[in-house]
Design an enzyme around this catalytic site. Structure first.
Site, PDB file in Angstrom:
ATOM      1  N   ALA A  60      -4.186   2.234   1.309  1.00 27.56           N
ATOM      2  CA  ALA A  60      -3.501   3.494   1.030  1.00 27.56           C
ATOM      3  C   ALA A  60      -4.217   4.169  -0.140  1.00 27.56           C
ATOM      4  CB  ALA A  60      -2.037   3.235   0.675  1.00 27.56           C
ATOM      5  N   VAL A  86      -4.887  -0.621  -2.511  1.00 25.34           N
ATOM      6  CA  VAL A  86      -5.015   0.757  -2.982  1.00 25.34           C
ATOM      7  C   VAL A  86      -6.474   1.206  -2.951  1.00 25.34           C
ATOM      8  CG1 VAL A  86      -4.501   2.379  -4.821  1.00 25.34           C
ATOM      9  CG2 VAL A  86      -3.018   0.382  -4.492  1.00 25.34           C
ATOM     10  N   LYS A  87      -6.714   2.322  -2.262  1.00 25.64           N
ATOM     11  CA  LYS A  87      -8.060   2.892  -2.197  1.00 25.64           C
ATOM     12  C   LYS A  87      -8.301   3.770  -3.416  1.00 25.64           C
ATOM     13  CE  LYS A  87      -9.825   4.302   1.756  1.00 25.64           C
ATOM     14  NZ  LYS A  87      -9.982   4.998   3.062  1.00 25.64           N
ATOM     15  N   ILE A  88      -9.388   3.447  -4.122  1.00 28.49           N
ATOM     16  CA  ILE A  88      -9.763   4.159  -5.341  1.00 28.49           C
ATOM     17  C   ILE A  88     -11.166   4.736  -5.149  1.00 28.49           C
ATOM     18  CG2 ILE A  88     -10.145   3.977  -7.827  1.00 28.49           C
ATOM     19  CD1 ILE A  88      -7.261   3.433  -7.093  1.00 28.49           C
TER      20      ILE A  88
END
Length: 224
Positions: A60, A86-88
């Protein structure tokens, strides 16, 4: 090698899950918008729905680009479901966020990676996954698969735990190519995965088997 499906389409996710080979899902704001999903509450509800379908990791993505904004979003997204990664983005503040989230035990997928140097920074910061975008490199006459190989070799040499998640896969041959260079994960739309099923010799062989079976049945019937 793991298969992730790169979509926010629930029916396609279910089809990949039913195939029995799906290991996870990657999404982004563009894919959400493509399915008509907008607004924070709706997007978060959609993430939860995806997590209820699949057994593996679901990426996400944050939409902020400053440290405090990304941290707030990341902690909120990670709290939605244990499967959330978590996509960073691979930017200066993003590397700082990955390091801080690692310390907090929150898993991350460093996205928009286009060079070995960027992949090195992501791994040193503690990213769970790094996502080199091979299709976009091919679009500018660069070699996306070669980048995946460089990152795999680097991680193996230095003993990094970060998994190489080949992204921006455009076709079935891309899957074969990243498999050959040792990618940990391939994420792509449903069609390239289904393309792995196809081979003309399989089709012709099956057709012959069925034809031989019919002929044998006809001979048995005639003998009676």
């Amino acid at each position: 090698m793991k298969f992730f499906i790169d979509t926010a389409n629930i029916e396609q996710i279910k089809e990949a899950q039913d195939l029995g080979v799906l290991d996870g899902v990657t999404t982004n704001p563009s894919l959400m918008a493509k399915e008509g999903i907008t607004g924070r509450e709706n997007i978060e509800a959609h993430y939860k729905k995806i997590c209820d379908i699949v057994d593996g990791d679901v990426s996400a993505e944050v939409i902020s680009t400053d440290f405090d904004g990304m941290m707030e979003e990341a902690e909120h997204l990670a709290a939605l479901h244990p499967q959330i990664v978590v996509k960073i983005p691979m930017i200066k503040e993003g590397v700082k966020v990955i390091k801080k989230l690692k310390e907090k035990g929150i898993r991350t997928n460093c996205t928009l990676v286009f060079s070995p140097g960027q992949a090195l920074l992501a791994a040193k910061a503690g990213a769970t996954y790094v996502s080199p975008f091979i299709g976009r490199l091919d679009d500018i006459s660069s070699d996306g698969v070669k980048l995946v190989q460089q990152i795999v070799d680097m991680y193996n040499y230095y003993g990094f735990d970060t998994q190489v998640l080949a992204a921006s896969i455009r076709h079935t041959q891309h899957i074969i190519q990243v498999m050959e260079v040792g990618a940990d994960v391939a994420t792509c739309p449903l069609q390239p995965i289904l393309g792995l099923l196809k081979h003309p010799l399989t089709d012709s062989g099956l057709e012959k088997f069925l034809a031989d079976h019919r002929k044998a049945g006809e001979k048995v019937g005639a003998a009676k």
